[in-house]
Design a protein around this motif. Structure first.
Motif, PDB file in Angstrom:
ATOM      1  N   ARG A  73       0.760  -0.869   0.146  1.00 59.21           N
ATOM      2  CA  ARG A  73      -0.296   0.194   0.026  1.00 59.21           C
ATOM      3  C   ARG A  73       0.946   1.489  -0.105  1.00 59.21           C
ATOM      4  O   ARG A  73       0.511   2.339  -0.714  1.00 59.21           O
ATOM      5  N   LYS A  74       1.810   0.932   0.800  1.00 62.80           N
ATOM      6  CA  LYS A  74       2.787   2.518   0.891  1.00 62.80           C
ATOM      7  C   LYS A  74       3.536   2.610  -0.376  1.00 62.80           C
ATOM      8  O   LYS A  74       3.927   3.530  -0.360  1.00 62.80           O
ATOM      9  N   LEU A  75       4.253   1.843  -0.758  1.00 58.25           N
ATOM     10  CA  LEU A  75       5.294   1.405  -1.658  1.00 58.25           C
ATOM     11  C   LEU A  75       4.888   0.533  -2.477  1.00 58.25           C
ATOM     12  O   LEU A  75       5.499  -0.554  -3.244  1.00 58.25           O
ATOM     13  N   PRO A  76       4.017   1.343  -4.130  1.00 53.39           N
ATOM     14  CA  PRO A  76       3.118   0.230  -4.549  1.00 53.39           C
ATOM     15  C   PRO A  76       4.457  -0.073  -5.537  1.00 53.39           C
ATOM     16  O   PRO A  76       4.600  -1.462  -6.475  1.00 53.39           O
ATOM     17  N   GLU A  77       5.142   0.544  -5.813  1.00 59.74           N
ATOM     18  CA  GLU A  77       6.373   0.077  -6.313  1.00 59.74           C
ATOM     19  C   GLU A  77       7.579  -0.940  -6.301  1.00 59.74           C
ATOM     20  O   GLU A  77       8.311  -1.279  -7.033  1.00 59.74           O
ATOM     21  N   VAL A  78       7.221  -0.758  -4.969  1.00 65.73           N
ATOM     22  CA  VAL A  78       8.537  -1.899  -4.199  1.00 65.73           C
ATOM     23  C   VAL A  78       7.599  -3.975  -4.880  1.00 65.73           C
ATOM     24  O   VAL A  78       6.287  -3.786  -4.587  1.00 65.73           O
ATOM     25  N   ALA A  79       8.948  -4.362  -5.277  1.00 67.86           N
ATOM     26  CA  ALA A  79       8.279  -5.658  -5.364  1.00 67.86           C
ATOM     27  C   ALA A  79       7.726  -6.458  -3.985  1.00 67.86           C
ATOM     28  O   ALA A  79       9.616  -6.103  -3.542  1.00 67.86           O
ATOM     29  N   ILE A  80       7.532  -7.574  -3.661  1.00 70.15           N
ATOM     30  CA  ILE A  80       7.783  -7.671  -2.353  1.00 70.15           C
ATOM     31  C   ILE A  80       7.427  -9.756  -3.162  1.00 70.15           C
ATOM     32  O   ILE A  80       6.768 -10.189  -4.070  1.00 70.15           O
ATOM     33  N   VAL A  81       8.530 -10.305  -2.456  1.00 69.42           N
ATOM     34  CA  VAL A  81       8.703 -11.820  -2.387  1.00 69.42           C
ATOM     35  C   VAL A  81       8.731 -12.485  -0.880  1.00 69.42           C
ATOM     36  O   VAL A  81       9.936 -12.007  -0.479  1.00 69.42           O
ATOM     37  N   MET A  82       7.648 -13.359  -0.773  1.00 75.74           N
ATOM     38  CA  MET A  82       8.162 -14.026  -0.233  1.00 75.74           C
ATOM     39  C   MET A  82       8.687 -15.536  -0.043  1.00 75.74           C
ATOM     40  O   MET A  82       8.880 -16.504  -1.071  1.00 75.74           O
ATOM     41  N   LEU A  83       9.820 -15.551   0.719  1.00 73.75           N
ATOM     42  CA  LEU A  83      10.585 -16.805   1.158  1.00 73.75           C
ATOM     43  C   LEU A  83      11.008 -17.021   2.540  1.00 73.75           C
ATOM     44  O   LEU A  83      10.817 -16.730   3.728  1.00 73.75           O
ATOM     45  N   THR A  84      10.149 -18.661   2.569  1.00 75.76           N
ATOM     46  CA  THR A  84       9.472 -18.750   3.274  1.00 75.76           C
ATOM     47  C   THR A  84       9.686 -20.894   4.323  1.00 75.76           C
ATOM     48  O   THR A  84      10.045 -21.458   2.111  1.00 75.76           O
ATOM     49  N   GLN A  85       9.006 -20.562   5.454  1.00 77.40           N
ATOM     50  CA  GLN A  85       9.564 -22.672   5.333  1.00 77.40           C
ATOM     51  C   GLN A  85       7.925 -23.269   4.520  1.00 77.40           C
ATOM     52  O   GLN A  85       7.456 -24.548   4.016  1.00 77.40           O
ATOM     53  N   SER A  86       6.929 -21.944   4.579  1.00 72.70           N
ATOM     54  CA  SER A  86       5.690 -22.946   4.160  1.00 72.70           C
ATOM     55  C   SER A  86       4.625 -22.962   3.039  1.00 72.70           C
ATOM     56  O   SER A  86       5.309 -22.415   2.172  1.00 72.70           O
ATOM     57  N   ASP A  87       4.376 -23.950   2.767  1.00 73.89           N
ATOM     58  CA  ASP A  87       3.513 -24.121   1.516  1.00 73.89           C
ATOM     59  C   ASP A  87       2.053 -24.524   1.836  1.00 73.89           C
ATOM     60  O   ASP A  87       1.661 -25.101   0.289  1.00 73.89           O
ATOM     61  N   GLN A  88       1.507 -24.240   2.828  1.00 74.82           N
ATOM     62  CA  GLN A  88       0.396 -24.169   3.406  1.00 74.82           C
ATOM     63  C   GLN A  88      -0.919 -23.182   2.178  1.00 74.82           C
ATOM     64  O   GLN A  88       0.190 -21.836   1.859  1.00 74.82           O
ATOM     65  N   ASP A  89      -2.157 -23.578   1.980  1.00 75.22           N
ATOM     66  CA  ASP A  89      -2.319 -22.665   0.655  1.00 75.22           C
ATOM     67  C   ASP A  89      -2.776 -21.279   1.198  1.00 75.22           C
ATOM     68  O   ASP A  89      -3.022 -20.632   0.456  1.00 75.22           O
ATOM     69  N   ASP A  90      -3.427 -21.703   2.955  1.00 75.69           N
ATOM     70  CA  ASP A  90      -3.686 -20.147   3.184  1.00 75.69           C
ATOM     71  C   ASP A  90      -2.771 -19.169   3.239  1.00 75.69           C
ATOM     72  O   ASP A  90      -2.769 -18.265   2.403  1.00 75.69           O
ATOM     73  N   ASP A  91      -1.254 -19.634   3.775  1.00 72.57           N
ATOM     74  CA  ASP A  91      -0.338 -18.536   4.333  1.00 72.57           C
ATOM     75  C   ASP A  91      -0.117 -18.358   2.087  1.00 72.57           C
ATOM     76  O   ASP A  91      -0.042 -17.025   1.636  1.00 72.57           O
ATOM     77  N   LEU A  92       0.561 -19.143   0.914  1.00 72.67           N
ATOM     78  CA  LEU A  92       0.214 -18.508  -0.291  1.00 72.67           C
ATOM     79  C   LEU A  92      -1.238 -18.362  -0.894  1.00 72.67           C
ATOM     80  O   LEU A  92      -0.197 -16.610  -1.228  1.00 72.67           O
ATOM     81  N   PHE A  93      -2.217 -17.952  -0.742  1.00 71.46           N
ATOM     82  CA  PHE A  93      -2.788 -17.359  -0.821  1.00 71.46           C
ATOM     83  C   PHE A  93      -2.851 -15.947  -0.490  1.00 71.46           C
ATOM     84  O   PHE A  93      -3.469 -14.881  -0.923  1.00 71.46           O
ATOM     85  N   ASP A  94      -3.172 -15.514   1.259  1.00 70.86           N
ATOM     86  CA  ASP A  94      -2.588 -14.589   2.189  1.00 70.86           C
ATOM     87  C   ASP A  94      -2.165 -13.946   1.203  1.00 70.86           C
ATOM     88  O   ASP A  94      -2.107 -12.719   1.120  1.00 70.86           O
ATOM     89  N   ALA A  95      -0.803 -14.227   0.917  1.00 70.59           N
ATOM     90  CA  ALA A  95       0.173 -14.069   0.337  1.00 70.59           C
ATOM     91  C   ALA A  95       0.426 -12.864  -0.551  1.00 70.59           C
ATOM     92  O   ALA A  95       0.300 -11.783  -1.038  1.00 70.59           O
ATOM     93  N   LEU A  96      -0.608 -13.400  -1.475  1.00 67.16           N
ATOM     94  CA  LEU A  96      -0.702 -12.893  -2.404  1.00 67.16           C
ATOM     95  C   LEU A  96      -1.786 -11.739  -3.015  1.00 67.16           C
ATOM     96  O   LEU A  96      -1.791 -11.154  -3.528  1.00 67.16           O
ATOM     97  N   ARG A  97      -2.730 -12.023  -2.003  1.00 62.51           N
ATOM     98  CA  ARG A  97      -3.791 -11.311  -2.079  1.00 62.51           C
ATOM     99  C   ARG A  97      -3.351  -9.673  -0.878  1.00 62.51           C
ATOM    100  O   ARG A  97      -3.279  -8.492  -1.085  1.00 62.51           O
TER     101      ARG A  97
END
Length: 214
Positions: A73-97
């Motif tokens: 929201r604050k910096l829409p031009e900055v790309a965001i990448v998650m690096l995680t141990q979790s392959d759970q659907d909830d975490d994946l879809f929440d991160a994309l949202r």
């Protein structure tokens, strides 16, 4: 874009992992301009440095998804990448949202991370093929086809109003819809009221009937 021009903020509460990722990035010519151990650190460093990419752990203090939401929201031009141990659907879809353009697993080869960051900066999504398949299955599933998108009723709704009504039609509660969309329950109710007004119906069931493919 050359690897040397990539500026990265890295946030993970495990110092050995941060050290490993930093070495991999710097060996590839990237510049780690900020390093933190919490969501608050990530937000502060992103605002301070305005990097090309913020690389976030999910399950760190303060929650990486919260950080992703705030930064997007604050910096829409900055790309965001998650690096995680979790392959759970909830975490994946929440991160994309929340605005993430990449979702990388810590079990993957760390040497591939710089190339993934370059892909994201170039406008591509970055995630393991198995997770891409899950995303496609989620959005191709029957739960996302309850309403006729080309109907005259559907054409009156905004994309967010459509999304709200799709979720509600699946039996998802107002509070849960609010949580998934990162808005307040009041905002969800405002969207529903707008839909009822646009469709000239008295209640949600009337709206569902108009929107459903009949």
């Amino acid at each position: 874009m050359s690897a040397g021009s990539i500026r990265v903020v890295l946030a993970d509460d495990h110092a050995p992992i941060r050290s490993l990722i930093r070495r991999v990035l710097e060996a590839d010519g990237c510049v780690v301009c900020g390093e933190g151990a919490s969501a608050a650190d990530a937000i502060r460093l992103a605002v301070e440095h305005e990097p090309d990419v913020v690389l976030l752990d999910i399950h760190m203090p303060g929650n990486g998804i919260h950080a992703a939401q705030h930064i997007s929201r604050k910096l829409p031009e900055v790309a965001i990448v998650m690096l995680t141990q979790s392959d759970q659907d909830d975490d994946l879809f929440d991160a994309l949202r929340a605005g993430a353009s990449g979702y990388l697993l810590k079990t993957s080869d760390p040497e591939a991370i710089p190339a993934s960051l370059r892909s994201v900066i170039a406008g591509e999504a970055a995630m393991p093929p198995a997770l891409v398949t899950r995303v496609l299955e989620e959005f191709r599933g029957p739960s996302h086809q309850r309403f006729a998108r080309k109907s005259s009723a559907a054409s009156r709704l905004s994309p967010r109003e459509w999304e709200v009504m799709e979720m509600l039609s699946q039996g998802i509660s107002t509070d849960e819809v609010a949580k998934r969309l990162f808005v307040s329950p009041t905002t969800v109710r405002v969207h529903v009221s707008a839909v009822l007004r646009k469709l000239a119906v008295k209640d949600r069931d009337g709206a569902f009937a108009l929107l459903r493919d009949v």
